[in-house]
Design an enzyme around this catalytic site. Structure first.
Site, mmCIF file in Angstrom:
data_model
loop_
_atom_site.group_PDB
_atom_site.id
_atom_site.type_symbol
_atom_site.label_atom_id
_atom_site.label_comp_id
_atom_site.label_asym_id
_atom_site.label_seq_id
_atom_site.Cartn_x
_atom_site.Cartn_y
_atom_site.Cartn_z
ATOM 1 N N ASP A 1 -9.681 -9.693 8.875
ATOM 2 C CA ASP A 1 -9.133 -8.351 8.618
ATOM 3 C C ASP A 1 -10.118 -7.203 8.851
ATOM 4 O OD1 ASP A 1 -6.858 -6.821 7.761
ATOM 5 O OD2 ASP A 1 -7.840 -6.478 5.842
ATOM 6 N N LYS B 1 -9.721 -2.286 1.412
ATOM 7 C CA LYS B 1 -9.376 -1.142 2.270
ATOM 8 C C LYS B 1 -10.148 0.122 1.853
ATOM 9 C CE LYS B 1 -6.369 -3.615 4.425
ATOM 10 N NZ LYS B 1 -6.619 -4.046 5.805
ATOM 11 N N ARG C 1 0.849 -1.195 0.000
ATOM 12 C CA ARG C 1 0.000 0.000 0.000
ATOM 13 C C ARG C 1 0.884 1.244 0.000
ATOM 14 N NH1 ARG C 1 -1.761 0.775 4.345
ATOM 15 N NH2 ARG C 1 -1.262 -1.075 5.540
ATOM 16 N N CYS D 1 0.440 -8.003 11.748
ATOM 17 C CA CYS D 1 0.729 -8.231 13.163
ATOM 18 C C CYS D 1 0.034 -9.502 13.667
ATOM 19 C CB CYS D 1 0.292 -7.050 14.022
ATOM 20 S SG CYS D 1 1.359 -5.614 13.863
ATOM 21 N N HIS E 1 -10.819 -2.259 11.393
ATOM 22 C CA HIS E 1 -9.728 -3.121 10.910
ATOM 23 C C HIS E 1 -9.523 -4.243 11.937
ATOM 24 C CE1 HIS E 1 -5.267 -3.199 9.400
ATOM 25 N NE2 HIS E 1 -6.004 -4.067 8.763
ATOM 26 N N ARG F 1 1.786 -12.355 -0.689
ATOM 27 C CA ARG F 1 0.427 -12.622 -0.203
ATOM 28 C C ARG F 1 -0.166 -13.884 -0.800
ATOM 29 N NH1 ARG F 1 -2.024 -8.564 3.360
ATOM 30 N NH2 ARG F 1 -0.419 -6.985 3.507
ATOM 31 N N TYR G 1 -1.394 -3.537 -6.823
ATOM 32 C CA TYR G 1 -1.257 -4.201 -5.522
ATOM 33 C C TYR G 1 -2.608 -4.263 -4.793
ATOM 34 C CZ TYR G 1 -0.425 -5.139 -0.699
ATOM 35 O OH TYR G 1 -0.521 -5.692 0.547
ATOM 36 N N SER H 1 -1.562 -3.803 10.276
ATOM 37 C CA SER H 1 -1.271 -4.763 9.205
ATOM 38 C C SER H 1 -0.055 -5.620 9.558
ATOM 39 C CB SER H 1 -0.960 -4.000 7.925
ATOM 40 O OG SER H 1 -1.967 -3.056 7.686
HETATM 41 C C1 OXD Z 1 -3.284 -4.593 5.248
HETATM 42 C C2 OXD Z 1 -3.926 -5.754 4.611
HETATM 43 O O1 OXD Z 1 -2.360 -4.011 4.661
HETATM 44 O O2 OXD Z 1 -4.804 -6.346 5.256
HETATM 45 O O3 OXD Z 1 -3.695 -4.240 6.359
HETATM 46 O O4 OXD Z 1 -3.579 -6.091 3.468
HETATM 47 MN MN MN Z 2 -5.397 -5.338 7.041
#
Ligand code: OXD
Ligand code: MN
Length: 599
Positions: free
Chosen positions: A283, A212, A70, A256, A232, A371, A203, A254
């Site tokens: 998420d 998002k 991002r 974590c 989130h 990913r 991306y 993100s």
């Molecule tokens: C983030 C995702 O960047 O979930 O938070 O991809």
């Molecule tokens: Mn996320």
């Protein structure tokens, strides 16, 4: 008033006039459509087939090396009034933003196919769900949207049905990968128009507009005006041997460990005792008060867009099982027999994420933000309740981040306003999910810093507003799985053992445990955490549960300074909470013997 279909077709016609594609394809979301897209991308080289014996239905996509995360510095939230955007977002005046990005879109789809992707965020028959349509020239985006959302004919039918009802208006997203030139890349949001324009990136977080851009930045605005929350957060259901099921929503920045926590495997003794984990989402969580005063939540997504590195049999065997078939991998490495590979997996990489022969001198084999995109239904712990139109009731909200020092393993907020302060004060080390330096501590209120689509001060006020007569709000907790000892190693084993902490929370929710009062919140009392079978020494537990009052006093001062950045919109109630906790710490430090006792 225009019908839903008229509104949709006239917008598609307008966007086609701007971008001038050679063809327009309306997506129906069928298997045949998905398979045709995959074949097309295999031919164009957008996808590489993986080992179909070990990974049936799995493919690899390699991004442009300058387009792997991002881009927060190129992401704008364009409210008509700058002040509404807040210190947490970049702002551009809507007219200027449209002009800038439309110049990039002008003719950008010449010779290409424009895909019209209707999607629904949330179960298709849920009153909590919301629809959108993404127009894109990227077949990779279409294939990912089909996995990540309820995409196609059913979503379009809902859009047509709802027409222009006030809560039925669909979110309009326009996307083109453009030239993938970081100098010609913008992710623009127009909350007042319920629209998104994204140019120059393929991306996920920049290009899968349902995620998002819609489900957090645009939805957080809608949620504010309609009295709900777009967060989130993962959603996990925990069933204990008593047969009680509690749903927990947890916000972490993100990368974590949200995906890991949402599908954790209980420790062996817990499994023997009959504990069960049910995954609702990993998420994003949309929640609103139900008629019973509780918060009811849905996961607006239908798939996982998870971080690959670190996903292994030790950290998340359920994820590994989930992604063994019908998965799109992005920017992972390959083994000699063409299996996907990343750091943390057994085996040896032979080709790196850029498609070069692997050479350790070039850095990690898989990109740190590589990913997998996979349907949530493939997860062994996937719960049917994820399809429940009314959602699931939330018993506890958890905030957490990567804090190597100071922050204890777990504490509970004293009450809702304190919980809002705890969420607002969240801090974490940055990760590879966004471009920029990794490992720097930054405040990330409610893990929404990159995603809250309006002024943080107004957002905190919105959170506080749920504390009303008749509300049965969840308890709020803060966790830190990432605390390190003096040797620099993590003190807490994490992963499946995090269930021990969730068990403590559930017992607190049920009123079965007392906990210990401290100025920063309520911590587990001696012997309240079940640690049987865990290789944890006494001093490690002491460190994990220590409250360093002087350290926290400095932390509260830093939190106070951070909250000031939301002035003049910082709610007075939040400032008073910060002062209350700061004063309690000062008081504690005035009584050295007492302070020693809990340090
Ligand atoms: C983030 C995702 O960047 O979930 O938070 O991809
Ligand atoms: Mn996320």
């Amino acid at each position: 008033m225009a019908s839903g279909l008229e509104a949709l077709t006239s917008w598609v016609t307008e966007m086609a006039a701007l971008t001038r594609p050679a063809h327009i394809h309306w997506c129906d979301g069928s298997d045949a459509e998905y398979n045709a897209l995959v074949q097309q991308m295999l031919q164009s080289g957008d996808l590489v087939e993986l080992n179909q014996q070990t990974h049936p239905g799995c493919y690899l996509h390699r991004s442009d090396p300058a387009d792997v995360a991002r881009v927060e510095h190129l992401t704008f939230v364009c409210h008509p009034q700058r002040e509404d955007t807040g210190p947490n977002n970049h702002w551009m005046a809507p007219d200027e933003a449209h002009a800038k990005i439309d110049a990039l879109f002008d003719g950008c789809m010449a010779g290409r196919t424009m895909y019209v992707v209707p999607y629904c965020m949330g179960p298709i028959d849920s009153p909590l769900a919301r629809c959108g349509v993404e127009i894109t020239d990227s077949p990779y985006v279409v294939a990912n949207m089909r996995i990540m959302t309820r995409m196609g004919a059913a979503a379009q039918a809902r859009i047509e049905r709802e027409g222009m009802l006030s809560n039925g208006t669909f979110v309009k997203g326009l996307h083109s990968t453009g030239e993938l030139d970081p100098e010609r890349r913008y992710i623009m949001h127009f909350p007042a128009e319920l629209s998104i324009k994204s140019y120059g990136s393929g991306y996920g977080g920049n290009a899968l507009l349902g995620k998002k851009c819609h489900a957090l930045r645009i939805a957080s605005n809608q949620a504010r005006s309609e009295g709900w929350l777009a967060e989130h957060m993962l959603i996990v259901g925990i069933e204990n041997p008593r047969g009680e099921t509690h749903y927990i929503a947890a916000a972490f920045p993100s990368a974590c460990g949200k995906t890991n926590l949402s599908m954790l495997i209980p420790p062996a003794s817990y499994l023997r005792d009959g504990w069960k984990v049910r995954t609702i989402g990993d998420d994003i969580c949309w929640m609103r008060p139900g008629p019973d005063g509780r918060l009811w939540a849905i996961n607006p997504e239908a798939g996982f867009f998870g971080v690959a590195p670190g996903t292994c049999s030790g950290s998340n065997p359920n994820a590994l099982e989930t992604i063994a078939r019908d998965t799109i991998y992005t920017n992972v490495a390959l083994t000699a027999d063409n299996q996907p590979w990343w750091e943390g997996l057994p085996g040896t990489p032979v080709i790196d994420w850029r498609g070069r022969p692997y050479d350790a001198a070039n850095g990690p084999a898989a990109h740190p933000n590589s990913r997998f995109t996979v349907s949530a239904r493939q997860c062994p712990t996937w719960s049917q309740e994820a399809e429940a139109a009314h959602g699931v009731p939330i018993s506890a909200i958890v905030f957490g981040g990567r804090r190597p020092s100071l922050v204890p393993l777990v504490f509970e907020a004293h009450h809702w306003s304190h919980g809002v302060l705890v969420g607002a004060s969240m801090g974490s080390e940055t990760t590879a999910a966004a471009t920029g330096t990794v490992g720097v501590m930054r405040r990330d209120s409610m893990a929404m810093k990159p995603f809250c689509g309006y002024h943080y001060g107004d957002y905190f006020a919105h959170w506080l507003s749920f504390d009303q007569a008749g509300a049965r709000l969840p308890k709020v907790f803060h966790v830190n799985w990432f605390r390190k000892g003096r040797d620099g190693k993590f003190l807490w084993p994490g992963f499946g053992d995090n269930l021990r902490v969730l068990e403590w929370m559930i017992d607190r929710v049920e009123g079965r445990l007392d906990g210990v009062e401290t100025p920063i919140g309520i911590l587990p009392g001696p012997a309240e955490l079940k640690l049987d079978g865990l290789d944890l020494e006494r001093h490690q537990l002491d460190e994990l549960l220590a409250v360093d009052h002087a350290g926290w006093q400095a932390e509260l001062a830093a939190i106070g300074e951070y909250l000031e950045t939301c002035m003049p919109r910082l709610p007075e109630r939040l400032r008073k909470e910060q002062q209350r906790v700061a004063e309690a710490l000062t008081e504690m430090l005035r009584q050295p013997r007492q302070a020693d006792a809990t340090t």
